[in-house]
Design a protein around this motif. Structure first.
Motif, mmCIF file in Angstrom:
data_model
loop_
_atom_site.group_PDB
_atom_site.id
_atom_site.type_symbol
_atom_site.label_atom_id
_atom_site.label_comp_id
_atom_site.label_asym_id
_atom_site.label_seq_id
_atom_site.Cartn_x
_atom_site.Cartn_y
_atom_site.Cartn_z
ATOM 1 N N SER A 1 42.498 40.059 25.550
ATOM 2 C CA SER A 1 43.611 40.694 25.561
ATOM 3 C C SER A 1 43.423 42.237 25.813
ATOM 4 C CB SER A 1 44.508 40.400 24.532
ATOM 5 O OG SER A 1 43.916 40.694 23.231
ATOM 6 N N LYS A 2 42.187 42.505 25.649
ATOM 7 C CA LYS A 2 41.890 43.980 25.481
ATOM 8 C C LYS A 2 41.393 44.540 26.937
ATOM 9 C CE LYS A 2 42.721 44.223 21.110
ATOM 10 N NZ LYS A 2 43.834 44.863 20.728
ATOM 11 N N TYR A 3 41.708 45.850 27.043
ATOM 12 C CA TYR A 3 41.301 46.537 28.257
ATOM 13 C C TYR A 3 40.226 47.381 27.750
ATOM 14 C CZ TYR A 3 45.330 44.806 30.855
ATOM 15 O OH TYR A 3 46.084 43.658 31.319
ATOM 16 N N SER B 1 46.950 47.518 26.361
ATOM 17 C CA SER B 1 47.793 47.370 27.573
ATOM 18 C C SER B 1 46.838 48.432 28.529
ATOM 19 C CB SER B 1 49.130 48.288 27.486
ATOM 20 O OG SER B 1 49.649 48.429 28.623
ATOM 21 N N VAL B 2 47.055 48.340 29.852
ATOM 22 C CA VAL B 2 46.346 49.132 30.859
ATOM 23 C C VAL B 2 47.142 50.451 30.937
ATOM 24 C CG1 VAL B 2 47.960 48.439 32.645
ATOM 25 C CG2 VAL B 2 45.309 49.232 33.014
ATOM 26 N N ILE C 1 36.780 50.195 34.441
ATOM 27 C CA ILE C 1 37.602 49.487 33.725
ATOM 28 C C ILE C 1 37.432 47.892 33.793
ATOM 29 C CG2 ILE C 1 39.382 49.574 35.900
ATOM 30 C CD1 ILE C 1 40.482 49.594 31.977
ATOM 31 N N VAL D 1 47.207 44.241 37.347
ATOM 32 C CA VAL D 1 47.966 43.756 36.249
ATOM 33 C C VAL D 1 49.359 43.456 36.790
ATOM 34 C CG1 VAL D 1 48.602 44.222 33.676
ATOM 35 C CG2 VAL D 1 46.376 45.082 34.671
ATOM 36 N N GLU E 1 38.590 39.548 37.360
ATOM 37 C CA GLU E 1 40.032 39.841 37.429
ATOM 38 C C GLU E 1 40.657 39.277 38.699
ATOM 39 O OE1 GLU E 1 43.713 41.231 35.980
ATOM 40 O OE2 GLU E 1 41.665 41.152 35.094
ATOM 41 N N ILE F 1 41.767 47.400 38.686
ATOM 42 C CA ILE F 1 42.101 46.421 38.055
ATOM 43 C C ILE F 1 43.560 46.062 38.660
ATOM 44 C CG2 ILE F 1 42.831 47.444 36.188
ATOM 45 C CD1 ILE F 1 41.427 45.054 34.393
ATOM 46 N N LYS G 1 38.540 43.996 31.718
ATOM 47 C CA LYS G 1 39.454 43.393 30.844
ATOM 48 C C LYS G 1 38.640 42.297 29.753
ATOM 49 C CE LYS G 1 43.932 41.158 29.988
ATOM 50 N NZ LYS G 1 45.204 40.623 30.374
ATOM 51 N N TRP H 1 45.099 54.558 24.073
ATOM 52 C CA TRP H 1 43.493 54.222 24.156
ATOM 53 C C TRP H 1 42.708 54.734 22.830
ATOM 54 C CZ3 TRP H 1 41.516 51.277 27.940
ATOM 55 C CH2 TRP H 1 42.329 51.081 29.162
ATOM 56 N N VAL I 1 39.373 51.496 24.113
ATOM 57 C CA VAL I 1 40.086 50.229 24.087
ATOM 58 C C VAL I 1 41.330 50.260 24.165
ATOM 59 C CG1 VAL I 1 39.540 49.991 21.838
ATOM 60 C CG2 VAL I 1 39.810 47.820 23.108
#
Length: 329
Positions: free
Chosen positions: A130-132, A150-151, A125, A63, A17, A61, A127, A155, A147
């Protein structure tokens, strides 16, 4: 998992990241041999703390310019051992990588009647496309994940634990395959460093080298953090019995070119229980564990986070800038 795929997997590059650098570069980091050489004084007013809560297990992370820290939390009234039944995963944010971080929400709690019924602990955490992905443990040697798109969530959790390992340190590859380094306490009481691979986060995992200890000289570990730089896997961990550094639970650094055979970078500890701050004060903690390294888009380590338990008061997360560390070999 077929062997040709595994060999290709082990030679791939890692996804890191990106973030703008936060420590002033001395221009010499690439020449320095260990992470220890590049540590700068910790930010006295940074990190993450909460009154009446013990904080543990940091991972960060970035974002859209905001830094999100995921950490374990439980009420201080239960003491450090309270993690076994009260640990939950929380999220805090800051516009500065080193903090201070402000609590935002409880992300995951234990679920009665499910595999993660006892606790949510050791969250990390990452990425993947497109998945966190948020990897975490329930009891020892039970690692699963949640999963989200979005952060901020929502979930979706795995319906069962997916790896028999503790202290998971996940690394996501450009092809979205997964490498996870962690700790497994075997029947002889040895805390082995083992690793798993999978073609993607939802696919079955395969243990590497039959689950043998990947650390040299039968070294033992707790709390690994992993990153990719210099075309190699790099791991920072707590030296469980002091076999590597001579200091129990000090920071020890290893590297591997193939993800199977790891080598000790130096016998010097990367960190100990003592921290020097940017206001010229210092503090020696009773415990300093759960290291997490933050890496920028140039594969440079620019921050080290650790969970620190002072002599009095609850544990907190301390952020320490790193002078653009690039590992050698």
């Amino acid at each position: 998992m077929p062997l040709p795929w595994l060999l290709a997997f082990l030679s791939a590059a890692a996804v890191i990241e990106a973030t703008p650098s936060t420590a002033a570069s001395g221009g010499q980091a690439a020449e320095k041999r260990t992470l220890r050489d590049c540590l700068l004084p910790a930010v006295s007013k940074g990190g993450f703390r909460m009154d009446d809560y013990i904080l543990w297990c940091p991972s960060v992370i970035q974002v859209d310019g905001t830094c999100h820290m995921f950490a374990s939390r439980w009420p201080a009234q239960y003491g450090l051992g309270g993690w076994t039944s009260h640990s939950e995963c929380v999220r805090a944010t800051s516009t500065n990588l080193l903090g201070p971080y402000a609590f935002q929400e409880v992300v995951l709690q234990k679920r009665p009647g499910h595999w993660d019924k006892s606790r949510v602990h050791n969250g990390k955490i990452v990425k993947a496309g497109s998945k966190y992905l948020l990897f975490y443990i329930n009891t020892a040697n039970e690692t699963g994940y949640a999963v989200a798109g979005s952060v901020l969530g929502p979930w979706t959790r795995s319906e069962k634990f997916v790896m028999r390992v503790s202290n998971p340190a996940p690394l996501v590859r450009p092809d979205l395959s997964i490498y996870v380094f962690g700790r497994l306490k075997d029947s002889a009481g040895v805390n082995r460093g083992i690793a798993f691979t999978a073609p993607n986060y939802a696919a079955p995992d395969s243990v590497i080298a039959n689950g043998d200890n990947l650390l040299p000289d039968n070294d033992e570990l707790e709390d690994p953090a992993i990153w990719w730089a210099n075309q190699q896997y790099n791991v920072l961990l707590n030296d469980w019995k002091g076999k590597a550094t001579g200091i129990e639970k000090a920071g020890a650094q290893y590297y591997s070119k193939d993800g199977i055979r790891y080598h000790l970078m130096t016998k010097e500890p990367v960190f100990t229980k003592k921290i020097v701050y940017d206001d010229k004060t210092s503090e020696t903690f009773s415990r300093r564990e759960r290291p997490f390294v933050y890496v920028n888009e140039k594969e440079e380590v620019v921050a080290l986070f650790t969970a620190c338990l002072p002599g009095t008061g609850p544990a907190r997360i301390v952020g320490q800038p790193v002078d653009h560390y690039l590992p050698g070999n």
